[in-house]
Design an enzyme around this catalytic site. Structure first.
Site, short mmCIF file in Angstrom:
data_model
loop_
_atom_site.label_atom_id
_atom_site.label_comp_id
_atom_site.label_asym_id
_atom_site.label_seq_id
_atom_site.Cartn_x
_atom_site.Cartn_y
_atom_site.Cartn_z
N LYS A 74 0.85 -1.21 0.00
CA LYS A 74 0.00 0.00 0.00
C LYS A 74 0.88 1.25 0.00
O LYS A 74 0.46 2.31 -0.48
CB LYS A 74 -1.01 -0.02 1.15
CG LYS A 74 -0.42 -0.07 2.56
CD LYS A 74 -0.11 1.28 3.14
CE LYS A 74 0.56 1.18 4.48
NZ LYS A 74 1.09 2.46 4.97
N THR A 90 -3.70 5.39 3.73
CA THR A 90 -2.38 5.90 3.32
C THR A 90 -2.48 6.78 2.07
O THR A 90 -1.63 7.64 1.87
CB THR A 90 -1.40 4.74 3.05
OG1 THR A 90 -1.62 3.75 4.01
CG2 THR A 90 0.03 5.18 3.14
O1 LIG Z 1 1.15 2.43 7.63
C1 LIG Z 1 0.71 3.52 7.92
C2 LIG Z 1 -0.70 3.75 8.26
O2 LIG Z 1 -1.39 2.56 8.43
C3 LIG Z 1 1.64 4.67 7.87
O3 LIG Z 1 1.78 5.04 6.56
P1 LIG Z 1 2.90 6.09 6.15
O4 LIG Z 1 4.23 5.40 6.38
O5 LIG Z 1 2.63 6.40 4.75
O6 LIG Z 1 2.76 7.27 7.07
#
Ligand SMILES: O=C(CO)COP(=O)(O)O
Ligand SMILES: NC(=O)C1=CN([C@@H]2O[C@H](COP(=O)(O)OP(=O)(O)OC[C@H]3O[C@@H](n4cnc5c(N)ncnc54)[C@H](O)[C@@H]3O)[C@@H](O)[C@H]2O)C=CC1
Length: 338
Positions: free
Chosen positions: A192, A249
């Site tokens: 993701k 995300t």
């Molecule tokens: O995994 C995350 C939210 O579930 C954090 O995502 P980021 O690393 O993009 O901040």
């Protein structure tokens, strides 16, 4: 009350340590920076990562890995993917008993193409590992520390171990489900971040909501194609650790990956973006892994492949989006099978 140690005092390690301490567990967070341990112990803050948060007084920190190793019945690994082998090596010499390991990192190692649970299994002495459980789902640290309702999944083939982790973390604002599909959960959580970088790029190009919805949906299609080929349960990808995490995300201002993509879309170069972030952007290394996995498993992953060319071959973001739009005509559903 359990004795738990969290390895890594970045935003996620600190937020999870806070959940555990608030749940009444004897919680110790380990950081490789002595001044950060002092700040947590004496000021009850971790300003660099969670500037507004006051940490519970019963949350303690150390920079001594031996103390971390001997304190814990359960160890939560919360360092970025690229630091995991190094941290395991430091820990291994100090482990004296069997420990339940929980990992919360979202990545895949480029070249070896190992998932995190595989890296842990090969880096830790088997006699010290009770089980390895992955905890994943849509959960930004910034909202967890505000006690905003959050849902995640604890996954392990041994469902008793997953339930133990569910009991450790679960409370009124932090709801934990279980799943036995470790592959599906780890692949969804890692990939993701790749799609979030791409979503940040289209937002940086001001392409709007249609483009983002397309990226989320077609992103999920390529994550699912790969994950199923690797042995994941197809249903896992429409759950919290798949679709749920992809949505948060790609749409949250808290997302490091979306923010990094957004800067790329606005014309900044990758190194400038990473220097400016100061926090881990897992999706960059994972894009390399995704590109390699697509080749290895013979799965079409057009978004990951175009992103790879933006990050590592200096292709302009707009050119990469044009290439995605001008791909050969496809059937939506048939396409899911290949
Ligand atoms: O995994 C995350 C939210 O579930 C954090 O995502 P980021 O690393 O993009 O901040
Ligand atoms: N921040 C979040 O909201 C969430 C993060 N995650 C995942 O958790 C993992 C950690 O992310 P964050 O806490 O956001 O990262 P971060 O960038 O906020 O912090 C990383 C921490 O690891 C430490 N570290 C880095 N290299 C190290 C090394 N070689 N040895 C020891 N410590 C080292 C850093 O000093 C820092 O304390 C990532 O895989 C991320 O994808 C998962 C869910 C939510």
């Amino acid at each position: 009350m359990e004795k738990v140690c969290v390895l890594g005092a970045g935003s996620w390690g600190t937020a999870l340590a806070m959940v555990l301490a608030e749940n009444g567990h004897d919680t110790l967070v380990w950081t490789h920076r002595a001044n950060q341990a002092e700040e947590i112990n004496h000021l009850h803050t971790n300003k660099k990562y969670l500037p507004e948060t006051v940490l519970p007084a019963n949350l303690h920190a150390t920079s001594d890995i031996a103390m971390a190793a001997t304190h814990a019945e359960t160890i939560v690994v919360a360092v970025p993917t690229k630091a995991i082998r190094e941290v395991c090596e430091k820990l291994t010499a100090k482990l004296a008993r069997k420990v339940l390991f929980v990992h919360v990192s979202k990545g895949i190692e480029p070249d070896s193409l190992k998932r995190i649970s595989e890296i842990l299994a090969e880096s830790l002495p088997a006699e010290n590992v009770e089980e390895i459980v992955v905890l994943s789902g849509p959960s930004h640290a910034e909202e967890v520390v505000l006690h905003h309702p959050t849902t995640v999944t604890a996954a392990c083939a041994n469902i008793d171990a997953a339930e133990k982790v569910q009991d450790l973390f679960m409370n009124q604002f932090f709801r934990v489900y279980t799943n036995d599909d470790v592959i599906g959960v780890e692949i969804g959580g890692a990939l993701k971040n790749v799609i979030a970088l791409a979503a940040g790029i289209t937002d940086g190009l001001n392409y709007g909501d249609n483009a983002k919805a397309a990226l989320i949906t077609r992103g999920l299609a390529e994550i699912t194609r790969l994950g199923v080929k690797m042995g994941g349960n197809p249903f896992t990808f429409s759950g919290l650790t798949g679709m749920g995490d992809l949505i948060v995300t790609c749409t949250s201002v808290h997302s490091r990956n979306w923010r990094a993509g957004n800067m790329l879309g606005q014309g900044m170069k990758l190194q400038e973006v990473l220097d400016q972030m100061g926090m881990v952007v897992e999706g960059v290394r994972t894009t390399k892994a995704a590109y390699q996995l697509a080749e290895k498993y013979g799965v079409a992953m057009p978004i990951s492949t175009e992103l790879y060319s933006v990050l590592f071959n200096d292709v302009e973001p707009k050119v990469a989006v044009d290439a995605l739009m001008m791909r050969m005509k496809k059937r939506e559903i048939d396409d899911m099978k290949h």
